[in-house]
Motif scaffolding. Structure first.
Motif, PDB file in Angstrom:
ATOM      1  N   TYR A 459       0.832  -1.205   0.000  1.00  0.00           N
ATOM      2  CA  TYR A 459       0.000   0.000   0.000  1.00  0.00           C
ATOM      3  C   TYR A 459       0.870   1.259   0.000  1.00  0.00           C
ATOM      4  O   TYR A 459       0.553   2.252  -0.670  1.00  0.00           O
ATOM      5  N   VAL A 467      -8.749  -3.970   2.216  1.00  0.00           N
ATOM      6  CA  VAL A 467      -9.042  -3.881   3.642  1.00  0.00           C
ATOM      7  C   VAL A 467     -10.019  -4.974   4.067  1.00  0.00           C
ATOM      8  O   VAL A 467      -9.931  -5.492   5.183  1.00  0.00           O
ATOM      9  N   LEU A 484      -1.169   1.100   9.665  1.00  0.00           N
ATOM     10  CA  LEU A 484      -1.956   1.742   8.608  1.00  0.00           C
ATOM     11  C   LEU A 484      -2.399   3.134   9.026  1.00  0.00           C
ATOM     12  O   LEU A 484      -2.450   3.453  10.226  1.00  0.00           O
ATOM     13  N   LEU A 488      -7.894   3.613   7.397  1.00  0.00           N
ATOM     14  CA  LEU A 488      -7.734   2.211   7.024  1.00  0.00           C
ATOM     15  C   LEU A 488      -7.521   1.336   8.259  1.00  0.00           C
ATOM     16  O   LEU A 488      -7.980   0.183   8.299  1.00  0.00           O
ATOM     17  N   CYS A 491     -10.793   0.279   9.867  1.00  0.00           N
ATOM     18  CA  CYS A 491     -11.507  -0.786   9.151  1.00  0.00           C
ATOM     19  C   CYS A 491     -10.794  -2.122   9.265  1.00  0.00           C
ATOM     20  O   CYS A 491     -11.436  -3.170   9.409  1.00  0.00           O
ATOM     21  N   CYS A 528     -15.382   2.469  11.379  1.00  0.00           N
ATOM     22  CA  CYS A 528     -14.960   2.204  10.009  1.00  0.00           C
ATOM     23  C   CYS A 528     -15.931   2.880   9.048  1.00  0.00           C
ATOM     24  O   CYS A 528     -17.145   2.641   9.097  1.00  0.00           O
ATOM     25  N   SER A 532     -13.492  -1.126   1.250  1.00  0.00           N
ATOM     26  CA  SER A 532     -12.232  -1.680   0.759  1.00  0.00           C
ATOM     27  C   SER A 532     -11.617  -0.695  -0.201  1.00  0.00           C
ATOM     28  O   SER A 532     -12.295   0.190  -0.728  1.00  0.00           O
ATOM     29  N   ARG A 533     -10.338  -0.865  -0.425  1.00  0.00           N
ATOM     30  CA  ARG A 533      -9.642   0.076  -1.280  1.00  0.00           C
ATOM     31  C   ARG A 533      -8.451  -0.571  -1.930  1.00  0.00           C
ATOM     32  O   ARG A 533      -7.855  -1.443  -1.360  1.00  0.00           O
TER      33      ARG A 533
END
Length: 533
Positions: A459, A467, A484, A488, A491, A528, A532-533
């Motif tokens: 990342y 995630v 992170l 992020l 989550c 959160c 997702s990413r």
């Protein structure tokens, strides 16, 4: 004299009656007169019947008449108490390693014969495998360690050498229940001054001892808070409804310890059932197919060297694939090739004739070449998977498959050594031991933490991260996910609360849960807002 004897008549005693259901013996038997008209060496009855050979179970696994020694009964009861005290359904920790150690001590420490080095080795591996539960929390990894630990525990007790002995030894606990029951029954009631102690009296003594401990222990705990805290820390808190479950655990663990002790005291010799090698097949019948396979392997390895030298340009120009697609497409086929090659080697070793020097030299050369090329194929498969992971990231399945491939490469090295020496009695045990060591090395790597660390590094370089997948990792990954960014991190650690408890007993202590608990307590994740990413 003649007159005196003339009036007497000679009396002949009648023959002894033959019991019902029994035929008379041969005429040469004691008490039967010889028949003057008999013919042949054995008379009209023929030769005596041949003795019935003993069953294979009596020859391979003899049942002795002695009972379980008193030390075995005490050790099994101790193992049952350990199991009833440290096993819980929702969390594993240091307690399960202590439980396996207690069972192995009950099985091996009371053994009348000398414990063999290979038994000690597998016992150490079994304790180490179950000890993984004290440092790791990943359920998939613990499942593999528990299954491998059970196999190592059985091998520590049965001490098989050949593949037949190992396989039947692994299944032997299934056939040891009745044998263990009889063995335990003959020793469970001790003799006191030539008389057996009644079972009812033994139960009464046990109940009285437990009652005294409970009553006086409760009084001492109420009299001194320090003593109460000590007892509360050593004795698990058990609801009245859980007593039945604890009693069942005691009975199951004690029974397992007794089965292990029975297998150790009355050790089966399943190696005696291993098939013997015949004269073998002529050289041409196995050398020609094996030589053709070696040539095919050499061609494949040559292509891999060309691809390695030319890079992805050769792949794109020849196959029309990207390098990542090329890596993903070929890995599973190479894994199947590796497994099938082991089967081919096993068959060739079994059927090859070794009478002449030429036979032995040909076998050494072909097996050595095949194993060397197979190691290169394993290296190619590992390289493909590494490239694929470098492009798409690491997952649990990919790491597990890579570990399996590394183990298969070690197996080929061992098979090559055994093939060159033409001696492989050590091979079955070593193959299993290397598999266990590979699994322990994977546990030492900490797979979930490794995946999280590589994902966080990826990342930082590419800005891409899954995630959703990372949030499903165990508490082992908490220190890496803590690096992170805040959004992020919230989550990725959203489910961490469900992996750790506020506090836990000593027998469920776990290093990863302790670290995750500290992270959650010091820096609890926020809400959160990302998927997702």
């Amino acid at each position: 004299m003649g007159g005196a004897g003339a009036g007497r008549t000679a009396t002949v005693a009648p023959p002894a009656p033959v019991p019902a259901g029994m035929r008379p013996g041969p005429p040469t038997s004691p008490g039967y007169p010889r028949n003057p008209g008999q013919t042949g060496a054995h008379g009209p009855w023929g030769p005596p019947p041949a003795p019935v050979p003993p069953l294979w179970s009596a020859r391979v696994w003899p049942l002795t008449k002695d009972g379980a020694p008193f030390g075995v009964l005490v050790a099994a009861a101790g193992a049952g108490l350990v199991g009833a005290s440290v096993l819980v359904a929702d969390a594993l920790g240091v307690g399960i390693g202590l439980l396996v150690l207690a069972v192995l001590l009950a099985a091996l420490a009371t053994r009348p014969q000398t414990v063999r080095p290979r038994q000690i080795g597998f016992a150490v591996l079994a304790v180490a495998l179950f000890g993984v539960a004290s440092v790791r929390t990943a359920a998939w990894l613990l499942t593999l360690c528990v299954l491998a630990g059970l196999l190592a525990t059985i091998l520590a007790v049965t001490a098989g050498r050949s593949w037949t002995g190992i396989l039947l030894g692994t299944l032997s606990p299934l056939g040891a229940f009745s044998r263990t029951a009889r063995w335990t029954g003959r020793g469970v009631v001790p003799r006191v001054r030539g008389r057996r102690l009644p079972v009812g009296r033994a139960l009464a003594i046990t109940a009285a001892s437990v009652l005294l401990l409970l009553v006086f222990g409760g009084l001492f705990a109420g009299a001194d808070p320090v003593f109460a805290d000590l007892v509360g820390g050593l004795v698990p808190e058990i609801d009245p409804a859980q007593w039945i479950g604890r009693f069942v655990l005691f009975a199951v663990v004690a029974a397992l310890a007794l089965i292990g002790a029975c297998l150790s005291h009355q050790a089966p010799d399943f190696d005696a059932l291993a098939p013997r090698r015949g004269t073998g097949r002529p050289r041409a019948e196995w050398a020609i197919p094996l030589g053709a396979l070696v040539a095919l392997f050499a061609c494949f390895v040559g292509v891999q060297l060309v691809v390695l030298a030319d890079g992805n340009r050769h792949v794109v120009r020849t196959a029309g694939l990207t390098y990542a697609e090329y890596a993903r497409q070929g890995f599973w086929q190479l894994l199947a090739v590796t497994a099938l090659t082991l089967l081919v080697v096993a068959v060739v070793v079994r059927i090859a004739r070794r009478e002449t020097r030429g036979d032995r030299l040909t076998l050494r050369v072909l097996l050595g070449a095949l194993c060397l090329l197979a190691v290169l194929v394993v290296a190619s498969a590992l390289r493909r998977m590494w490239l694929y992971e470098d492009a798409y990231g690491f997952t649990r399945l990919r790491l597990l498959v890579q570990a399996t491939e590394v183990w298969l490469g070690l197996v080929f090295v061992l098979v090559g050594i055994a093939g060159i020496r033409l001696r492989g009695r050590w091979l079955p045990r070593t193959v299993i031991a290397t598999g266990v060591l590979t699994l322990l090395a994977l546990a030492a790597l900490n797979p979930d933490a490794f995946i999280a660390e590589r994902s966080v590094d990826r990342y930082a370089e590419t800005g891409r991260i899954d995630v959703g997948y990372l949030s499903g990792l165990s508490a082992d990954a908490a220190p890496a996910l803590d690096r992170l960014p805040p959004d992020l991190r919230s989550c990725a650690l959203a489910t961490l609360e469900y992996h750790v408890d506020a506090d836990e007993a000593w027998y469920t202590a776990n290093l990863s849960r302790a670290e995750a608990r500290e992270i959650y307590r010091d820096r609890p994740p926020g809400l959160c807002t990302l998927s997702s990413r």
